[in-house]
Enzyme design. Structure first.
Site, PDB file in Angstrom:
ATOM      1  N   CYS A 123      -6.046   8.178   4.154  1.00 42.99           N
ATOM      2  CA  CYS A 123      -5.108   8.572   5.281  1.00 42.99           C
ATOM      3  C   CYS A 123      -5.497   9.953   5.864  1.00 42.99           C
ATOM      4  CB  CYS A 123      -3.810   8.406   4.803  1.00 42.99           C
ATOM      5  SG  CYS A 123      -2.864   8.774   6.461  1.00 42.99           S
ATOM      6  N   ALA A 130      -8.454  -2.645  11.146  1.00 41.08           N
ATOM      7  CA  ALA A 130      -7.150  -2.221  11.546  1.00 41.08           C
ATOM      8  C   ALA A 130      -7.331  -2.022  13.109  1.00 41.08           C
ATOM      9  CB  ALA A 130      -6.838  -0.940  10.806  1.00 41.08           C
ATOM     10  N   HIS A 132     -13.537   3.325   3.786  1.00 44.19           N
ATOM     11  CA  HIS A 132     -13.780   3.526   5.159  1.00 44.19           C
ATOM     12  C   HIS A 132     -14.926   4.349   5.451  1.00 44.19           C
ATOM     13  CE1 HIS A 132     -11.534   4.286   9.013  1.00 44.19           C
ATOM     14  NE2 HIS A 132     -12.683   4.923   9.179  1.00 44.19           N
ATOM     15  N   ASN A 181     -14.986  -0.787   5.869  1.00 44.81           N
ATOM     16  CA  ASN A 181     -13.904  -0.619   6.842  1.00 44.81           C
ATOM     17  C   ASN A 181     -14.444   0.319   7.895  1.00 44.81           C
ATOM     18  OD1 ASN A 181     -10.932   1.309   7.394  1.00 44.81           O
ATOM     19  ND2 ASN A 181     -11.232  -0.430   8.132  1.00 44.81           N
ATOM     20  N   GLY A 182     -14.542   0.218   9.116  1.00 44.39           N
ATOM     21  CA  GLY A 182     -14.855   1.101  10.295  1.00 44.39           C
ATOM     22  C   GLY A 182     -16.152   0.519  10.945  1.00 44.39           C
ATOM     23  N   ASN A 183     -16.004   0.807  12.169  1.00 42.41           N
ATOM     24  CA  ASN A 183     -16.864   0.186  13.401  1.00 42.41           C
ATOM     25  C   ASN A 183     -16.716  -1.472  13.454  1.00 42.41           C
ATOM     26  OD1 ASN A 183     -17.920   2.525  13.523  1.00 42.41           O
ATOM     27  ND2 ASN A 183     -19.821   2.140  12.379  1.00 42.41           N
ATOM     28  N   GLN A 214       0.796  -1.337   0.004  1.00 41.87           N
ATOM     29  CA  GLN A 214       0.155   0.134  -0.018  1.00 41.87           C
ATOM     30  C   GLN A 214       0.855   1.210  -0.145  1.00 41.87           C
ATOM     31  OE1 GLN A 214      -2.301   1.611   3.678  1.00 41.87           O
ATOM     32  NE2 GLN A 214      -3.858   1.356   2.397  1.00 41.87           N
TER      33      GLN A 214
END
Length: 155
Positions: free
Chosen positions: A31, A155, A98, A131-133, A2
């Protein structure tokens, strides 16, 4: 691998170096950190769609392995969907979404929007990762059930 990037040729150069050692290269467009703001990459390219498309197209033209992207969402679901569609048209083979906005970090993290992720999944034909939660296995199951994504990243 990445990478973060803001220059199409430099990203493509990095992809060429990485290609023999990986199955694909991910362009991190998500990011939100201060270093990304200073370096003008990651989520700080969210207003530069043509530049991002050019980064993806250039790399896709130079390597055979897939280019994938990880993004953050906009306030608007519609704008998020249009961004994802443009990444797909540029050549992204997987889009990881995300479900938080660029501003949602540190003490302002808040809850990720699975509605945004679901809308992207419904709008594009490439695989979508959420992605998320995600903190527990049950969260993975609930996310997949709700959004219908192809995979979940935690992550």
């Amino acid at each position: 691998f990445q990478f973060c990037a803001n220059d199409p040729e430099k990203f493509a150069d990095a992809c060429e170096l990485a290609e023999p050692h990986c199955d694909g290269v991910d362009l991190n467009l998500g990011c939100p950190q201060v270093i990304a703001a200073r370096g003008h990459y990651g989520a700080f390219l969210m207003e530069e769609w043509e530049r991002v498309e050019n980064i993806i197209r250039t790399a896709c033209a130079r390597i055979k392995k897939p280019i994938t992207c990880k993004i953050r969402v906009y306030e608007s679901i519609e704008k998020t969907v249009e961004y994802a569609k443009r990444l797909e048209r540029a050549g992204a083979k997987i889009i990881t979404v995300h479900g938080r906005r660029r501003e949602q970090r540190g003490p302002l993290t808040g809850i990720a929007s699975w509605d945004h992720i679901k809308a992207v999944k419904e709008a594009v034909s490439v695989p979508v990762f959420a992605n998320g939660n995600i903190q527990y296995l049950r969260d993975v199951e609930k996310c997949i059930e709700y959004t219908k994504v192809d995979a979940v990243m935690s992550a």
